[in-house]
Design an enzyme around this catalytic site. Sequence first.
Site, mmCIF file in Angstrom:
data_model
loop_
_atom_site.group_PDB
_atom_site.id
_atom_site.type_symbol
_atom_site.label_atom_id
_atom_site.label_comp_id
_atom_site.label_asym_id
_atom_site.label_seq_id
_atom_site.Cartn_x
_atom_site.Cartn_y
_atom_site.Cartn_z
ATOM 1 N N HIS A 68 76.513 -106.568 110.531
ATOM 2 C CA HIS A 68 76.449 -105.208 110.322
ATOM 3 C C HIS A 68 75.454 -104.517 109.486
ATOM 4 C CE1 HIS A 68 78.016 -101.140 110.079
ATOM 5 N NE2 HIS A 68 78.784 -101.194 110.939
ATOM 6 N N ARG A 121 75.914 -93.338 109.542
ATOM 7 C CA ARG A 121 74.643 -93.071 110.116
ATOM 8 C C ARG A 121 74.771 -92.143 111.332
ATOM 9 N NH1 ARG A 121 73.083 -98.304 111.708
ATOM 10 N NH2 ARG A 121 75.172 -99.062 111.023
#
Lengths: 658, 247
Positions: free
Chosen positions: A257, A273
């Site tokens: 990740h 994000r």
Amino acid sequence: MKIVYTDVLVIGGGLAGLRLAIGAKRRGHDALILSLVPAKRSHSKAAQGGMQASLGNVIKGQGDTEDVHFEDTVRGSDWGADQEVVRMFVNTAPKAVRELAAWGVPWSRVRKGDRDVIMNGQKVTITERDEAHGLIAQRDFGGTKKWRTCYAADGTGHSMINTVADQAIADSIPVHERKEALALIHDGSRCYGAVVRDLVSGEVSAYVATATAVCTGGAGRIYRNTTNAVICEGIGHALALETGVSALGNMEAVQFHPTGIFPAGILVTEGCRGDGGLLKDVDGHRFMPDYEPEKKELASRDVVSRRMEEHIKKGKGHKSRFGEHIWLDITQLGEKHIHTNLREVWDICHYFLGVDPVKDMIPVRPAQHYTMGGVRTDPSGQSPTLKGLFSAGEAACWDMHGFNRLGGNSVAETVVAGMIVGETVADYCDSLSNTPTVPIGLVREFVEREQAKLEAFTKGGGTEDASAIKGEMQDLMTAKVGIFRTGKDLEEAVDKLQKLLVRSRRIGLRSPQLGANPELVTAYRVQRMLRIALTVAYGAAVRTESRGAHFREDFPRRNDAEWLKRTLATWKGESDTLPTLAYEPLDVARMELPPGWRGYGAKDYIDHPDTPERQKAVEAIRAQHASDRFAMQKALMPYEHLLPEVLRGRNERIDERF
Amino acid sequence: MADNDSHRKLRIHALRYNPAKAGDTPRIQTYELEEAPGMTLFIALSEIREKQDPSLQFDFVCRAGICGSCGMMINGRPGLACRTVTKDLEADISLAPLPVFELIGDLSVNSGKWMRGMSEKLETWVHAQEKAIDLKRIEEPMDPALAEAVYELDRCIECGCCVASCGTARMRQDFVGAVGLNKIARFRLDPRDKRADADFYELVGDDNGVFGCMSLLACHDVCPKNLPLQTQIAFLRRKMVVQGTQG
């Protein structure tokens, strides 16, 4: 010998296991869950950002359908996924979200009218439709064409498991907490349950069942640097592997990740994000558009993680006393947004970093996050090689993620697989011919074998330290079997892991009692973890191509001509130090979406010889059915017969009313 | 994470007791270790178990402050050990298991069993009118602000800190604690739950429920998720008084 009997034995009390047990119980079969910890503390809880389902309620999700979700997932998998399974999944995901909504998950909802959002670093005003008001909202996530990720603030997994675990309590499903399965009881062709150890009293007993389901989550803890909870040690994978019959699929596919906080490795959600957060380097420069002009920060996780590491290698990381990292900047999202939609992120930054993400950037670096590989099953969730064994969720490989999972597809998978495999298990138990005649002698043999193994640790006079071996394994995996892989590193890792496995046979304990004993637990788990680590490392060493999260610097291209196939690993003999690998080809001629470019990441790959022909056939079918997407899909790749009847059928949307 | 090269020597004084071991008596054991930058009690206790004492029992799962496994008494106050950073504490740190819950051993307690019992008793799930849901149809709409308010109360991680800090819980074995009362407040707020105040009164309208609370409210002070326990308990009590007197 104590024996507990049940119809369905579910190993693992996370979302997949809970939902599977509920499904079986509602069909009239007794289900019993074994869990290392209270069910609500399972790692499902840690899923923050959300669950993908193509509801298309928000304006940026308008036009979303199962078809778009399907293509995103297959592209995300780098064509490693079983496309029929992906179809089953995307059609069931909206049903799963809606079931959870009815059960009580406090999904964040759409508010009609104007709202400001951050997109591509800019503030943009979007207008939500009146008819969407109060319906379940979606946010943007990596690797998706539409806003599809349904969420409850950033505690999605938390709210989901609260709701599903309470539903299991409502259905009177017993959860035997602090119990660990040590071995599956089987005769080489059929599974009869498991040998189970009570972690408090140390008592070893047998649980005998018609159907046994492995729902134990991932194996992140074979790595040093992981977002996974400390219980995610791949023990369920090992239980299946150690039968010698059941195979593990694609274990070399390991996801990193992009945003583990640095250095602790605790996850902050992709929602950061998705909601407009940016990745910045040592100079404060937003670098992702330089590498990925189309998707930028929201390319798939494998691609973003590689780009971050690539940028650090160029000397653009921020240097700290713990090493180098990248910055995640969510300050532009504003205080209100962070305190409402990213509050767990705020908590984590506050408590673990002493950072206020409203004002300051968050230090991040990729960390191991997800195990795409798992217990190989057919699309219904049953092992093709060991009758009576089932698997669902992260522990399974049915195989919807291929070589890279999209964010938001994991908690979605847990519940969807729980729904589907719960029905499979119930069907299986319905059939009288599947009710086993229990070979008590065999059960006893398995219990005694496990007891003898435990006593070998406490009385065997070994001198090796279990914690030290575990630490060496974790360091090796992070250093040599990480984001960037080479043949040389992988061979070294395999060699050293084999030596560790041999050493682990001489583990001794400083605190040699059989009751509650954390050192004994480490001792028996580390041997299992080493087998899993070897399966990952050896599979990666042999796969001489790059696909999804498996990236070989010495073979940087995806090679469909030679490697469009699934790795199947079995562990044949107790004294073996390597798994036996076999390969299962993926049939291009049956694919709805033939292999191509993902839309992000590397553009060069080696085609499979069958791809151009299938591509032509697909285009012809698409042209023929251009006006009806359902007929088109059916002509391309029928899958609905694979779904349990209760889960078939179209999904209603604002733009697709019934 | 401030740079600081002179590391402190920490002294962790942990309560040791294994109720399963015949003849064992509770005692305090002291472990010394060097503090590391960014060290949490999760890191410190793991290091002690790896390097000094493999028999020390404690519970960690997520080590990120979200699963509620590691509630313990930290210098006499209930808290989550995983997100307690040692630099915020003196060099002498005392650790003990949470009171009220069944002791498994050392710092590990069976809060899971307690929470399951509470959930069964209070029926902490949505009681819908009809069981069958048509999963193909668009979901029922819900007011966005209300969904946020339900989520706010749904953030409870069942760590048990509120119960361990509760005066009533020490006296009444069957008291449902702030965790239980908050759950009732959560389902009462949720329009999908069709139970009425008369139903909730049956569950918490007594001294083991909302009327057992003495308003000492340590629960509110120690809650690691900063749940609004004070207002929720007060609000629920008012509603239950109304139900009890006029319902």
